[in-house]
Write a protein that holds these residues in place. Sequence first.
Motif, PDB file in Angstrom:
ATOM      1  N   LEU A  25       0.829  -1.207   0.000  1.00  0.00           N
ATOM      2  CA  LEU A  25       0.000   0.000   0.000  1.00  0.00           C
ATOM      3  C   LEU A  25       0.861   1.254   0.000  1.00  0.00           C
ATOM      4  O   LEU A  25       0.539   2.238  -0.685  1.00  0.00           O
ATOM      5  CB  LEU A  25      -0.927  -0.021   1.219  1.00  0.00           C
ATOM      6  CG  LEU A  25      -1.965   1.092   1.314  1.00  0.00           C
ATOM      7  CD1 LEU A  25      -2.903   1.048   0.114  1.00  0.00           C
ATOM      8  CD2 LEU A  25      -2.767   0.977   2.600  1.00  0.00           C
ATOM      9  N   LYS A  26       1.961   1.234   0.734  1.00  0.00           N
ATOM     10  CA  LYS A  26       2.842   2.403   0.774  1.00  0.00           C
ATOM     11  C   LYS A  26       3.494   2.645  -0.576  1.00  0.00           C
ATOM     12  O   LYS A  26       3.563   3.795  -1.046  1.00  0.00           O
ATOM     13  CB  LYS A  26       3.899   2.214   1.863  1.00  0.00           C
ATOM     14  CG  LYS A  26       4.811   3.406   2.053  1.00  0.00           C
ATOM     15  CD  LYS A  26       5.607   3.301   3.354  1.00  0.00           C
ATOM     16  CE  LYS A  26       6.567   2.142   3.312  1.00  0.00           C
ATOM     17  NZ  LYS A  26       7.490   2.155   4.481  1.00  0.00           N
ATOM     18  N   THR A  28       2.338   1.771  -3.483  1.00  0.00           N
ATOM     19  CA  THR A  28       1.303   2.231  -4.417  1.00  0.00           C
ATOM     20  C   THR A  28       0.946   3.685  -4.177  1.00  0.00           C
ATOM     21  O   THR A  28       0.781   4.462  -5.135  1.00  0.00           O
ATOM     22  CB  THR A  28       0.051   1.350  -4.276  1.00  0.00           C
ATOM     23  OG1 THR A  28       0.405  -0.026  -4.458  1.00  0.00           O
ATOM     24  CG2 THR A  28      -1.000   1.741  -5.297  1.00  0.00           C
ATOM     25  N   THR A  29       0.829   4.089  -2.913  1.00  0.00           N
ATOM     26  CA  THR A  29       0.460   5.469  -2.595  1.00  0.00           C
ATOM     27  C   THR A  29       1.513   6.455  -3.076  1.00  0.00           C
ATOM     28  O   THR A  29       1.198   7.476  -3.709  1.00  0.00           O
ATOM     29  CB  THR A  29       0.248   5.625  -1.083  1.00  0.00           C
ATOM     30  OG1 THR A  29      -0.752   4.696  -0.641  1.00  0.00           O
ATOM     31  CG2 THR A  29      -0.191   7.036  -0.737  1.00  0.00           C
ATOM     32  N   VAL A  33       0.789   9.304  -6.079  1.00  0.00           N
ATOM     33  CA  VAL A  33       0.882  10.749  -5.818  1.00  0.00           C
ATOM     34  C   VAL A  33       1.918  11.396  -6.735  1.00  0.00           C
ATOM     35  O   VAL A  33       1.650  12.394  -7.411  1.00  0.00           O
ATOM     36  CB  VAL A  33       1.215  11.000  -4.335  1.00  0.00           C
ATOM     37  CG1 VAL A  33       1.494  12.487  -4.100  1.00  0.00           C
ATOM     38  CG2 VAL A  33       0.081  10.529  -3.443  1.00  0.00           C
ATOM     39  N   PHE A 155      -4.933   3.039 -11.035  1.00  0.00           N
ATOM     40  CA  PHE A 155      -4.350   2.912  -9.698  1.00  0.00           C
ATOM     41  C   PHE A 155      -4.433   1.463  -9.210  1.00  0.00           C
ATOM     42  O   PHE A 155      -3.470   0.932  -8.640  1.00  0.00           O
ATOM     43  CB  PHE A 155      -5.088   3.814  -8.708  1.00  0.00           C
ATOM     44  CG  PHE A 155      -5.000   5.291  -9.035  1.00  0.00           C
ATOM     45  CD1 PHE A 155      -4.013   5.774  -9.875  1.00  0.00           C
ATOM     46  CD2 PHE A 155      -5.932   6.179  -8.512  1.00  0.00           C
ATOM     47  CE1 PHE A 155      -3.939   7.133 -10.184  1.00  0.00           C
ATOM     48  CE2 PHE A 155      -5.853   7.532  -8.805  1.00  0.00           C
ATOM     49  CZ  PHE A 155      -4.864   8.001  -9.644  1.00  0.00           C
ATOM     50  N   VAL A 205      -8.417   0.914  -1.738  1.00  0.00           N
ATOM     51  CA  VAL A 205      -8.009   1.927  -2.710  1.00  0.00           C
ATOM     52  C   VAL A 205      -9.232   2.516  -3.417  1.00  0.00           C
ATOM     53  O   VAL A 205      -9.313   3.735  -3.637  1.00  0.00           O
ATOM     54  CB  VAL A 205      -7.023   1.320  -3.729  1.00  0.00           C
ATOM     55  CG1 VAL A 205      -6.766   2.292  -4.875  1.00  0.00           C
ATOM     56  CG2 VAL A 205      -5.707   0.961  -3.046  1.00  0.00           C
ATOM     57  N   LEU A 208     -10.937   4.919  -0.963  1.00  0.00           N
ATOM     58  CA  LEU A 208     -10.170   6.150  -0.819  1.00  0.00           C
ATOM     59  C   LEU A 208     -10.303   7.026  -2.061  1.00  0.00           C
ATOM     60  O   LEU A 208     -10.455   8.247  -1.959  1.00  0.00           O
ATOM     61  CB  LEU A 208      -8.705   5.825  -0.545  1.00  0.00           C
ATOM     62  CG  LEU A 208      -8.389   5.179   0.811  1.00  0.00           C
ATOM     63  CD1 LEU A 208      -6.913   4.819   0.894  1.00  0.00           C
ATOM     64  CD2 LEU A 208      -8.782   6.096   1.958  1.00  0.00           C
TER      65      LEU A 208
END
Length: 267
Positions: A25-26, A28-29, A33, A155, A205, A208
């Motif tokens: 997850l980190k 991907t985030t 961004v 994403f 995801v 969010l």
Amino acid sequence: MNFSLDFSSLAPYWPVFLKGAWLTLKMTTVAIVIGVGIGVFVAFAKNSPNRLLARACGAYIEAVRNTPFLVQIFLLYFGLASLGIHMPTFAAAVLAMIINIAAYAAEIIRAGLDSVPRGQLEAAECLGLSRWRIRWHVMLQPAIERVYPALTSQFLLMMQASAMASQISAEELTAIANTVQSDTFRSLETYIVVAALYLALSVLVKLLAWAFGEYVFKRRRTIRRAAAQMRRPLPGTPPANAAGAIAAINHVPYVHRDAETIKGSAI
């Protein structure tokens, strides 16, 4: 052949699974961004009147979209190492994800920019808006709203493609699964758990992205409220044409508040 699912042997590895899910997850985030930010600039640059810049951006997009993501990771991790540039596995994986998602996001956003009516841009210029405000308020915001579902799908694909980072020993979810199944010899149970975790991350995801879209694109709420009001006509009044009302709202041009102020002062 007697076989039964047994997840009890995986119980001690739950902290390891969660650690791998958090790293996925980190990664991907960070990639989303930074990648979308780069993609916006590439999208504008590809439509630039500077032919050299536009062709360079087009070549970058085509090169990324027509090569496998795994090869891109290998080029950054092993290829640069042969030139004396050594990167940690996390940095190499995230950089490859940023380069990949920036190219796809640039092409998606460019399509959204091309969908903005030319008359809307001319009206903004007549109102005296600066070039920066035209690009931000009149071009980029409505373009992002139109292509936001496609970006959200990209994403999710990028999060799933992060499993390729296991090939360079990045400790993300798939790499953790490979280690656990080699320790427990419960391959089916291990990958069932990993599939469930990927599904949970995909839902997270999506939620969010939906929440972010609801916060940023306020016109969506306006359209839903108008549709709800049209479905509940007042007593004694004929039912309104809900489809026509929603279509009218959808075609309201994007005009910044400063543009309205300029127009009022001109009058």
